[in-house]
Design a protein around this motif. Structure first.
Motif, PDB file in Angstrom:
ATOM      1  N   HIS A   1       8.075   1.182  -4.101  1.00 39.07           N
ATOM      2  CA  HIS A   1       7.882   1.205  -2.723  1.00 39.07           C
ATOM      3  C   HIS A   1       8.297   2.421  -1.823  1.00 39.07           C
ATOM      4  CE1 HIS A   1       6.414  -0.599   1.212  1.00 39.07           C
ATOM      5  NE2 HIS A   1       7.776  -0.733   1.509  1.00 39.07           N
TER       6      HIS A   1
ATOM      7  N   HIS B   1       7.286   5.391   1.489  1.00 40.29           N
ATOM      8  CA  HIS B   1       6.283   5.649   2.761  1.00 40.29           C
ATOM      9  C   HIS B   1       6.664   7.116   2.992  1.00 40.29           C
ATOM     10  CE1 HIS B   1       5.782   1.419   4.554  1.00 40.29           C
ATOM     11  NE2 HIS B   1       6.679   1.329   3.686  1.00 40.29           N
TER      12      HIS B   1
ATOM     13  N   HIS C   1       3.627  -5.376   1.935  1.00 37.54           N
ATOM     14  CA  HIS C   1       5.063  -5.732   2.203  1.00 37.54           C
ATOM     15  C   HIS C   1       4.846  -7.367   2.254  1.00 37.54           C
ATOM     16  CE1 HIS C   1       5.304  -1.809   4.403  1.00 37.54           C
ATOM     17  NE2 HIS C   1       6.276  -1.752   3.621  1.00 37.54           N
TER      18      HIS C   1
ATOM     19  N   HIS D   1      10.005  -5.980  -1.071  1.00 41.03           N
ATOM     20  CA  HIS D   1      11.102  -6.876  -0.363  1.00 41.03           C
ATOM     21  C   HIS D   1      10.866  -8.299  -0.977  1.00 41.03           C
ATOM     22  CE1 HIS D   1      11.461  -3.612   2.278  1.00 41.03           C
ATOM     23  NE2 HIS D   1      10.081  -3.531   2.425  1.00 41.03           N
TER      24      HIS D   1
ATOM     25  N   ASP E   1      11.902   2.337  -0.173  1.00 44.49           N
ATOM     26  CA  ASP E   1      11.036   2.457   0.989  1.00 44.49           C
ATOM     27  C   ASP E   1      11.050   3.422   2.030  1.00 44.49           C
ATOM     28  OD1 ASP E   1       9.754   0.805   3.074  1.00 44.49           O
ATOM     29  OD2 ASP E   1      11.366  -0.607   3.503  1.00 44.49           O
TER      30      ASP E   1
HETATM   31 FE    FE Z   1       8.039  -0.703   3.390  1.00 43.98          FE
END
Ligand code: FE
Ligand code: GUN
Length: 447
Positions: free
Chosen positions: A63, A65, A219, A256, A307
């Motif tokens: 995960h 970004h 998510h 998550h 993340d």
């Molecule tokens: Fe995220």
């Protein structure tokens, strides 16, 4: 045929027997051709001296970004919904072609330098094409896609999509990038989270992902405020809702999963949904501590991700491994989440989440040559005598110990020098990019 050999190294295979062997590792083109046996150097273009070094499978972060790398330090000390509404959405809405490209390059540089060789990424609404360009040039292995958001309050106008447009743009990107470079890049549909998506969008994503045989990356159940919105608007808990509309299946990757009840854990287990655990982000955004020991006890496939840079603030798997291990111990006791469990999550667990366990995640003959060479000869990782190698890697080593990174048989970093990007240029351009982006920020409109 292009051949690389790493000589006389300690090789942490992460095969079914978790073998650690001493010897040579041979790469032919993009694949591993031998592990552990002696290789004659004759006719081999590139010989890497592995004496005293430790070779590990490249980390798989499930995960990430990349589009948020430029926002590192711009959104500290907030909870999820404020973090998104006040900072991240307006910042994402301010992206343009070049900021998207340099944001991706900045993130990928950090990832390669710290031994991550595969990512499951989520871009922003627009300009994902430029992130794909960066992924292509850098050599990193990635599953990525544009984020999809056709619903929601307090969303900048530039991020508001209609359902049709969001689906069409995703398919356009898929057709351009899916299976690029013999499958090094794969497209993944990325509906942001239930709060940002209509049911029509989600069910269409379900059908398109089945049709194109791609992953869905989203998510879920990250924050208490988020799950309250989902319950209020959809009348169901987050994971129950995803299952209700047919999204819960082995191709779904959920970042998550902090706030799950027993029924939701059972759904994840029964449907083969993959969980991406993001301990650094979950702590910094004050989201909570995910009940990972429970899920591992149920044989759910759990992997790790940093993340985005503005909620961590690094993309460093060594940091995530350490946090994943230590945050459970005060509640579940010292043996919960031992070093081996965490290292599996960081490597083969991530490969399983990506559906690539036949290709990456361990160092075995026939698999893709995705690996990192560590130099564990320093104060902070000594003494080495009598210490388990996995313990050294998870509890003592740092990303500065990654010396060389190879992806798809290509050396992308050697002796800490990046080979597919110019670090000086990326650092300079990323500063210029965020400076220009912050100038556009005050012009963001909401209706
Ligand atoms: Fe995220
Ligand atoms: N939920 C919806 N969007 C995001 C995002 O960008 N980051 C995190 N951590 N959670 C989200």
């Amino acid at each position: 045929m292009k051949k690389i050999v790493i000589k006389n190294a300690e090789i942490v295979t992460m095969n079914n027997l978790n073998e650690i062997v001493h010897g040579d590792l041979l790469i032919e083109n993009d694949r591993i051709a031998a592990v552990g046996r002696q290789i004659n150097e004759h006719g081999i273009e590139k010989v890497i001296d592995g004496k005293g070094k430790t070779v590990i499978p490249g980390f798989v972060q499930t995960h990430i970004h990349l589009c948020q790398s430029l926002f590192r330090g711009q959104a500290d000390d907030l909870e999820l919904m404020d973090w998104l509404k006040k900072k991240i959405w307006p910042l994402e809405a301010s992206h343009d072609e070049e900021s998207s490209y340099y944001s991706a390059m900045l993130g990928i540089g950090e990832l390669i330098q710290s031994g991550t060789t595969t990512i499951i990424d989520m871009e922003t609404v627009h300009y994902a094409d430029f992130a794909f360009q960066a992924i292509a040039e850098s050599g990193i292995r990635a599953l990525s896609g544009k984020v999809m958001m056709d619903k929601g309050k307090e969303v900048p106008k530039l991020l508001q999509e209609n359902t049709e447009q969001s689906l069409q743009e995703s398919v356009n990107l898929l057709e351009k990038w899916h299976d690029y470079d013999s499958g090094r890049i794969q497209y993944a549909f990325c509906p942001r989270f239930v709060v940002s998506c209509t049911e029509e969008l989600l069910t269409n994503v379900r059908d398109l992902a089945a049709y194109y045989r791609t992953k869905i990356h989203t998510h879920a159940a990250e924050n208490r405020g988020e799950i309250e919105i989902v319950e209020r608007e959809r009348g169901m808990r987050n994971i129950v809702y995803l299952d209700h509309i047919g999204l819960a299946n082995p191709n779904l990757i959920l970042a998550h999963c902090v706030w799950l009840n027993d029924e939701e854990k059972e759904i994840i287990k029964a449907r083969g949904v993959k969980v991406s655990h993001c301990p650094g982000s979950n702590l910094k955004l004050a989201s909570g501590v995910a009940e990972i020991p429970d899920m591992l006890g149920m044989d759910v496939i759990v992997s790790l991700g940093a993340d985005g840079a503005p909620c961590n603030n690094n993309l460093d798997m060594f940091n995530e491994m350490r946090l994943a291990a230590v945050i459970q111990k005060p509640v579940h006791g010292p043996t919960a989440m031992n070093a081996k469990t965490v290292f599996q999550m960081a490597t083969i667990g991530g490969a399983k989440a990506a559906g690539l366990e036949g290709e990456i995640g361990s160092l075995e003959v026939g698999k893709k040559a995705d690996l990192a060479i560590l130099n564990l000869n320093d104060f902070h990782v000594y003494p080495s005598f009598g210490v388990d190698t996995i313990s050294r890697i998870v509890y003592s080593a740092t990303r500065a110990d990654v010396e060389t990174t190879i992806i798809n048989g290509k050396i992308v970093m050697e002796n800490r020098n990046l080979k597919t990007m110019d670090k000086g240029i990326i650092l300079k351009e990323s500063n210029q990019s965020i400076k220009r982006l912050l100038k556009r920020l005050p012009t963001i409109q909401y209706r």
